[in-house]
Motif scaffolding. Structure first.
Motif, PDB file in Angstrom:
ATOM      1  N   ILE A  13     -33.482  19.983 -20.568  1.00  0.00           N
ATOM      2  CA  ILE A  13     -34.029  19.238 -19.526  1.00  0.00           C
ATOM      3  C   ILE A  13     -32.650  18.562 -18.711  1.00  0.00           C
ATOM      4  O   ILE A  13     -32.779  18.446 -17.552  1.00  0.00           O
ATOM      5  CB  ILE A  13     -34.947  18.403 -19.810  1.00  0.00           C
ATOM      6  CG1 ILE A  13     -36.217  18.934 -20.177  1.00  0.00           C
ATOM      7  CG2 ILE A  13     -35.213  17.269 -18.744  1.00  0.00           C
ATOM      8  CD1 ILE A  13     -37.054  19.716 -19.290  1.00  0.00           C
ATOM      9  N   MET A  32     -38.687  13.405 -15.690  1.00  0.00           N
ATOM     10  CA  MET A  32     -38.684  14.460 -16.466  1.00  0.00           C
ATOM     11  C   MET A  32     -37.605  13.918 -17.780  1.00  0.00           C
ATOM     12  O   MET A  32     -38.143  14.455 -18.889  1.00  0.00           O
ATOM     13  CB  MET A  32     -37.774  15.652 -15.924  1.00  0.00           C
ATOM     14  CG  MET A  32     -39.045  16.194 -14.982  1.00  0.00           C
ATOM     15  SD  MET A  32     -38.379  17.738 -13.980  1.00  0.00           S
ATOM     16  CE  MET A  32     -38.425  18.887 -15.262  1.00  0.00           C
ATOM     17  N   ARG A  33     -36.425  13.362 -17.495  1.00  0.00           N
ATOM     18  CA  ARG A  33     -35.695  13.024 -18.801  1.00  0.00           C
ATOM     19  C   ARG A  33     -36.382  11.955 -19.496  1.00  0.00           C
ATOM     20  O   ARG A  33     -36.116  11.983 -20.669  1.00  0.00           O
ATOM     21  CB  ARG A  33     -34.362  12.414 -17.983  1.00  0.00           C
ATOM     22  CG  ARG A  33     -33.468  13.616 -17.472  1.00  0.00           C
ATOM     23  CD  ARG A  33     -32.319  12.942 -16.750  1.00  0.00           C
ATOM     24  NE  ARG A  33     -31.471  14.136 -16.231  1.00  0.00           N
ATOM     25  CZ  ARG A  33     -30.315  13.779 -15.831  1.00  0.00           C
ATOM     26  NH1 ARG A  33     -29.858  12.787 -15.489  1.00  0.00           N
ATOM     27  NH2 ARG A  33     -29.368  14.682 -15.395  1.00  0.00           N
ATOM     28  N   ALA A  35     -39.566  11.594 -20.308  1.00  0.00           N
ATOM     29  CA  ALA A  35     -40.663  12.202 -20.793  1.00  0.00           C
ATOM     30  C   ALA A  35     -40.134  13.055 -21.732  1.00  0.00           C
ATOM     31  O   ALA A  35     -40.517  12.941 -23.123  1.00  0.00           O
ATOM     32  CB  ALA A  35     -41.450  13.173 -19.884  1.00  0.00           C
ATOM     33  N   ALA A  36     -38.963  13.716 -21.741  1.00  0.00           N
ATOM     34  CA  ALA A  36     -38.287  14.664 -22.708  1.00  0.00           C
ATOM     35  C   ALA A  36     -37.780  13.710 -23.759  1.00  0.00           C
ATOM     36  O   ALA A  36     -37.793  14.109 -24.954  1.00  0.00           O
ATOM     37  CB  ALA A  36     -37.253  15.431 -22.159  1.00  0.00           C
ATOM     38  N   SER A  65     -46.441  12.804 -24.142  1.00  0.00           N
ATOM     39  CA  SER A  65     -45.126  13.055 -23.464  1.00  0.00           C
ATOM     40  C   SER A  65     -44.988  14.567 -23.233  1.00  0.00           C
ATOM     41  O   SER A  65     -44.388  14.986 -22.043  1.00  0.00           O
ATOM     42  CB  SER A  65     -43.870  12.525 -24.266  1.00  0.00           C
ATOM     43  OG  SER A  65     -43.876  10.881 -24.182  1.00  0.00           O
ATOM     44  N   CYS A  66     -45.376  15.253 -24.077  1.00  0.00           N
ATOM     45  CA  CYS A  66     -45.186  16.977 -23.848  1.00  0.00           C
ATOM     46  C   CYS A  66     -46.154  17.166 -22.654  1.00  0.00           C
ATOM     47  O   CYS A  66     -45.756  17.888 -21.733  1.00  0.00           O
ATOM     48  CB  CYS A  66     -45.660  17.380 -25.138  1.00  0.00           C
ATOM     49  SG  CYS A  66     -44.797  17.710 -26.342  1.00  0.00           S
ATOM     50  N   GLU A  68     -47.049  15.194 -20.343  1.00  0.00           N
ATOM     51  CA  GLU A  68     -46.501  14.621 -19.260  1.00  0.00           C
ATOM     52  C   GLU A  68     -45.361  15.471 -18.587  1.00  0.00           C
ATOM     53  O   GLU A  68     -45.297  15.934 -17.376  1.00  0.00           O
ATOM     54  CB  GLU A  68     -45.968  13.450 -19.464  1.00  0.00           C
ATOM     55  CG  GLU A  68     -45.269  12.242 -18.350  1.00  0.00           C
ATOM     56  CD  GLU A  68     -45.133  11.084 -18.758  1.00  0.00           C
ATOM     57  OE1 GLU A  68     -44.205  10.539 -18.008  1.00  0.00           O
ATOM     58  OE2 GLU A  68     -45.325  10.251 -19.871  1.00  0.00           O
ATOM     59  N   LEU A  69     -44.512  15.897 -19.642  1.00  0.00           N
ATOM     60  CA  LEU A  69     -43.259  16.764 -19.177  1.00  0.00           C
ATOM     61  C   LEU A  69     -44.033  18.154 -18.665  1.00  0.00           C
ATOM     62  O   LEU A  69     -43.205  18.865 -17.688  1.00  0.00           O
ATOM     63  CB  LEU A  69     -42.385  17.101 -20.192  1.00  0.00           C
ATOM     64  CG  LEU A  69     -40.976  17.700 -20.097  1.00  0.00           C
ATOM     65  CD1 LEU A  69     -40.362  17.023 -18.907  1.00  0.00           C
ATOM     66  CD2 LEU A  69     -40.171  17.563 -21.207  1.00  0.00           C
ATOM     67  N   GLN A  72     -44.577  17.704 -15.028  1.00  0.00           N
ATOM     68  CA  GLN A  72     -43.436  17.495 -14.263  1.00  0.00           C
ATOM     69  C   GLN A  72     -42.575  18.948 -13.951  1.00  0.00           C
ATOM     70  O   GLN A  72     -42.136  19.101 -12.953  1.00  0.00           O
ATOM     71  CB  GLN A  72     -42.586  16.477 -14.990  1.00  0.00           C
ATOM     72  CG  GLN A  72     -43.237  15.054 -14.746  1.00  0.00           C
ATOM     73  CD  GLN A  72     -42.729  13.983 -15.969  1.00  0.00           C
ATOM     74  OE1 GLN A  72     -42.075  14.559 -16.729  1.00  0.00           O
ATOM     75  NE2 GLN A  72     -43.315  12.876 -15.854  1.00  0.00           N
TER      76      GLN A  72
END
Length: 108
Positions: A13, A32-33, A35-36, A65-66, A68-69, A72
């Motif tokens: 990412i 993105m960062r 969430a990763a 978070s998966c 969420e990403l 994104q």
């Protein structure tokens, strides 16, 4: 295994978002960062807890978070910041990590 795979995803990412437009630095890139990073971080923190109930809670956060990403990544594709191949590869990795997390939650 969850931690290792999700750290590899974080690195990917970071590499991919380096190529995003500068105006996204505090927008999609940051989101993105974060969430990763949240995926392996919460898995690790939960692992260090003393009770399975707490560990499960942190795994649920990692799972969220998966999701969420995934959203994104789809947005990045719609905006043409990534191509079809990148989107597919990232979504496949996220799906795999998500299934590993779900499996572990069931075992606890």
């Amino acid at each position: 295994m969850i931690w290792q795979k999700s750290v590899e995803l974080v690195v990917e990412i970071y590499r991919i978002t380096k190529g995003f437009p500068k105006e996204e630095t505090y927008g999609l890139v940051s989101q993105m960062r974060r969430a990763a990073i949240s995926i392996p971080s919460n898995a690790a923190e939960g692992f260090r807890r003393f009770h399975n109930k707490e560990y499960k809670q942190f795994l649920y956060i990692s799972s969220g978070s998966c999701g969420e990403l995934e959203t994104q990544v789809s947005i990045a594709k719609i905006l043409d910041y990534i191509n079809d191949t990148q989107e597919s590869a990232l979504l496949e990795k996220l799906d795999h990590i998500g299934r590993m997390i779900s499996s572990l939650i069931k075992k606890l």
